[in-house]
Design a protein around this motif. Sequence first.
Motif, PDB file in Angstrom:
ATOM      1  N   SER A 290       0.859  -1.176   0.000  1.00 31.00           N
ATOM      2  CA  SER A 290       0.000   0.000   0.000  1.00 31.00           C
ATOM      3  C   SER A 290       0.899   1.232   0.000  1.00 31.00           C
ATOM      4  O   SER A 290       1.698   1.429   0.925  1.00 31.00           O
ATOM      5  N   LEU A 291       0.791   2.051  -1.057  1.00 30.19           N
ATOM      6  CA  LEU A 291       1.676   3.203  -1.221  1.00 30.19           C
ATOM      7  C   LEU A 291       0.885   4.497  -1.114  1.00 30.19           C
ATOM      8  O   LEU A 291      -0.205   4.615  -1.697  1.00 30.19           O
ATOM      9  N   ALA A 292       1.441   5.465  -0.419  1.00 30.94           N
ATOM     10  CA  ALA A 292       0.854   6.803  -0.413  1.00 30.94           C
ATOM     11  C   ALA A 292       1.252   7.503  -1.705  1.00 30.94           C
ATOM     12  O   ALA A 292       2.396   7.413  -2.145  1.00 30.94           O
ATOM     13  N   LEU A 293       0.287   8.182  -2.322  1.00 30.52           N
ATOM     14  CA  LEU A 293       0.584   8.927  -3.544  1.00 30.52           C
ATOM     15  C   LEU A 293       1.149  10.291  -3.184  1.00 30.52           C
ATOM     16  O   LEU A 293       0.790  10.850  -2.154  1.00 30.52           O
ATOM     17  N   PRO A 294       2.037  10.854  -4.004  1.00 21.97           N
ATOM     18  CA  PRO A 294       2.534  10.353  -5.292  1.00 21.97           C
ATOM     19  C   PRO A 294       3.501   9.185  -5.128  1.00 21.97           C
ATOM     20  O   PRO A 294       4.173   9.073  -4.097  1.00 21.97           O
ATOM     21  N   ALA A 295       3.567   8.350  -6.168  1.00 22.73           N
ATOM     22  CA  ALA A 295       4.393   7.152  -6.099  1.00 22.73           C
ATOM     23  C   ALA A 295       4.892   6.777  -7.489  1.00 22.73           C
ATOM     24  O   ALA A 295       4.389   7.265  -8.506  1.00 22.73           O
ATOM     25  N   VAL A 296       5.878   5.902  -7.497  1.00 25.62           N
ATOM     26  CA  VAL A 296       6.429   5.352  -8.746  1.00 25.62           C
ATOM     27  C   VAL A 296       6.137   3.860  -8.776  1.00 25.62           C
ATOM     28  O   VAL A 296       6.391   3.149  -7.802  1.00 25.62           O
ATOM     29  N   ILE A 297       5.595   3.380  -9.895  1.00 26.80           N
ATOM     30  CA  ILE A 297       5.272   1.963 -10.050  1.00 26.80           C
ATOM     31  C   ILE A 297       5.884   1.461 -11.355  1.00 26.80           C
ATOM     32  O   ILE A 297       5.782   2.138 -12.387  1.00 26.80           O
ATOM     33  N   THR A 298       6.535   0.299 -11.307  1.00 23.46           N
ATOM     34  CA  THR A 298       7.055  -0.304 -12.534  1.00 23.46           C
ATOM     35  C   THR A 298       6.206  -1.522 -12.888  1.00 23.46           C
ATOM     36  O   THR A 298       5.846  -2.323 -12.020  1.00 23.46           O
ATOM     37  N   ALA A 299       5.882  -1.643 -14.164  1.00 20.16           N
ATOM     38  CA  ALA A 299       4.925  -2.645 -14.642  1.00 20.16           C
ATOM     39  C   ALA A 299       5.613  -3.941 -15.037  1.00 20.16           C
ATOM     40  O   ALA A 299       6.640  -3.932 -15.711  1.00 20.16           O
ATOM     41  N   ASP A 300       5.010  -5.057 -14.639  1.00 17.10           N
ATOM     42  CA  ASP A 300       5.483  -6.375 -15.049  1.00 17.10           C
ATOM     43  C   ASP A 300       4.618  -6.874 -16.195  1.00 17.10           C
ATOM     44  O   ASP A 300       3.598  -6.283 -16.552  1.00 17.10           O
ATOM     45  N   LEU A 301       5.002  -8.020 -16.737  1.00 14.41           N
ATOM     46  CA  LEU A 301       4.364  -8.553 -17.939  1.00 14.41           C
ATOM     47  C   LEU A 301       2.889  -8.863 -17.741  1.00 14.41           C
ATOM     48  O   LEU A 301       2.080  -8.680 -18.638  1.00 14.41           O
ATOM     49  N   ARG A 302       2.496  -9.330 -16.554  1.00 13.42           N
ATOM     50  CA  ARG A 302       1.140  -9.786 -16.334  1.00 13.42           C
ATOM     51  C   ARG A 302       0.204  -8.706 -15.795  1.00 13.42           C
ATOM     52  O   ARG A 302      -0.900  -9.008 -15.350  1.00 13.42           O
ATOM     53  N   LEU A 303       0.623  -7.456 -15.845  1.00 16.66           N
ATOM     54  CA  LEU A 303      -0.241  -6.376 -15.374  1.00 16.66           C
ATOM     55  C   LEU A 303      -1.479  -6.239 -16.260  1.00 16.66           C
ATOM     56  O   LEU A 303      -2.592  -6.054 -15.765  1.00 16.66           O
ATOM     57  N   ASN A 304      -1.299  -6.336 -17.565  1.00 11.20           N
ATOM     58  CA  ASN A 304      -2.430  -6.263 -18.495  1.00 11.20           C
ATOM     59  C   ASN A 304      -1.974  -6.691 -19.884  1.00 11.20           C
ATOM     60  O   ASN A 304      -0.790  -7.006 -20.083  1.00 11.20           O
ATOM     61  N   GLU A 305      -2.890  -6.665 -20.818  1.00  8.53           N
ATOM     62  CA  GLU A 305      -2.565  -6.918 -22.230  1.00  8.53           C
ATOM     63  C   GLU A 305      -2.893  -5.659 -23.014  1.00  8.53           C
ATOM     64  O   GLU A 305      -4.059  -5.267 -23.116  1.00  8.53           O
ATOM     65  N   PRO A 306      -1.872  -4.980 -23.575  1.00 10.58           N
ATOM     66  CA  PRO A 306      -2.112  -3.719 -24.280  1.00 10.58           C
ATOM     67  C   PRO A 306      -3.097  -3.872 -25.441  1.00 10.58           C
ATOM     68  O   PRO A 306      -3.137  -4.913 -26.105  1.00 10.58           O
ATOM     69  N   ARG A 307      -3.869  -2.837 -25.674  1.00  8.53           N
ATOM     70  CA  ARG A 307      -4.870  -2.845 -26.735  1.00  8.53           C
ATOM     71  C   ARG A 307      -4.227  -2.715 -28.109  1.00  8.53           C
ATOM     72  O   ARG A 307      -3.088  -2.250 -28.239  1.00  8.53           O
TER      73      ARG A 307
END
Length: 249
Positions: A167-184
């Motif tokens: 649980s992160l307080a905003l503002p924050a930095v997040i790095t995306a992994d492969l299984r986060l979603n499937e790009p459109r």
Amino acid sequence: MKVLVPVKRVVDFNVKVRVKADGSGVDLANVKMAMNPFDEIALEEAVRLKETGEAAEVVAISCGVAQCQETLRTGMAIGADRGILVETAAELEPLAVAKLLKALADKEQPQLIILGKQAIDDDANQTGQMLASLLGWPQATFASNILLEGGRAIVTREIDGGLETLSLALPAVITADLRLNEPRYVTLPNIMKAKKKPLETVTPEALGIDVAPRLKTVKVTEPAKRSAGVKVPDVAALLAKLRTEAKVI
């Protein structure tokens, strides 16, 4: 809420990379370039946050040569509202990119920065962590799920032992992994709309950042070719080869 998404122009993942004859680097002549796949996932997540009303604006950022405008236009076709190019011909290292992004974050004042966990060309996996440190913001790496609620980001991240939820307080930095979603899939109408979206160009000098490289590539070589396999008559022969030739047991 404003979301910044840094995107990198890299060699398309379907292209077989060739090393230059002198070993000074990778041959990029007439090679198809594309957005780094992990950054594309990060941008897709930011656009989804906008579509659900949790984000008001998505800004795509790229650092590099003038051709990075094509990558930014692709990002705007995916759904970013505008783009910013930090144009430079210098070979950018992760720390230099993090400093440029920090300068832009100070200017844009976003509540969230989402970027790919790494680029497929150098596999450094450093920029996101360095950026969070320079900004003094909390960070969550290798995110496989992001949920915003109550001014905080609930991030599920992949670790060696399974999944970890932060649980992160905003503002924050997040790095995306492969299984986060499937790009459109980017449609032609959105590509046409992206041409009319604003794209700002700045320089590292205008941001007051020194991007001179601190590392020197000594030599680039291709991986060693695999030798042909052999068939063995029985387990005893296999164990003998593993013991005497491969020396792994």
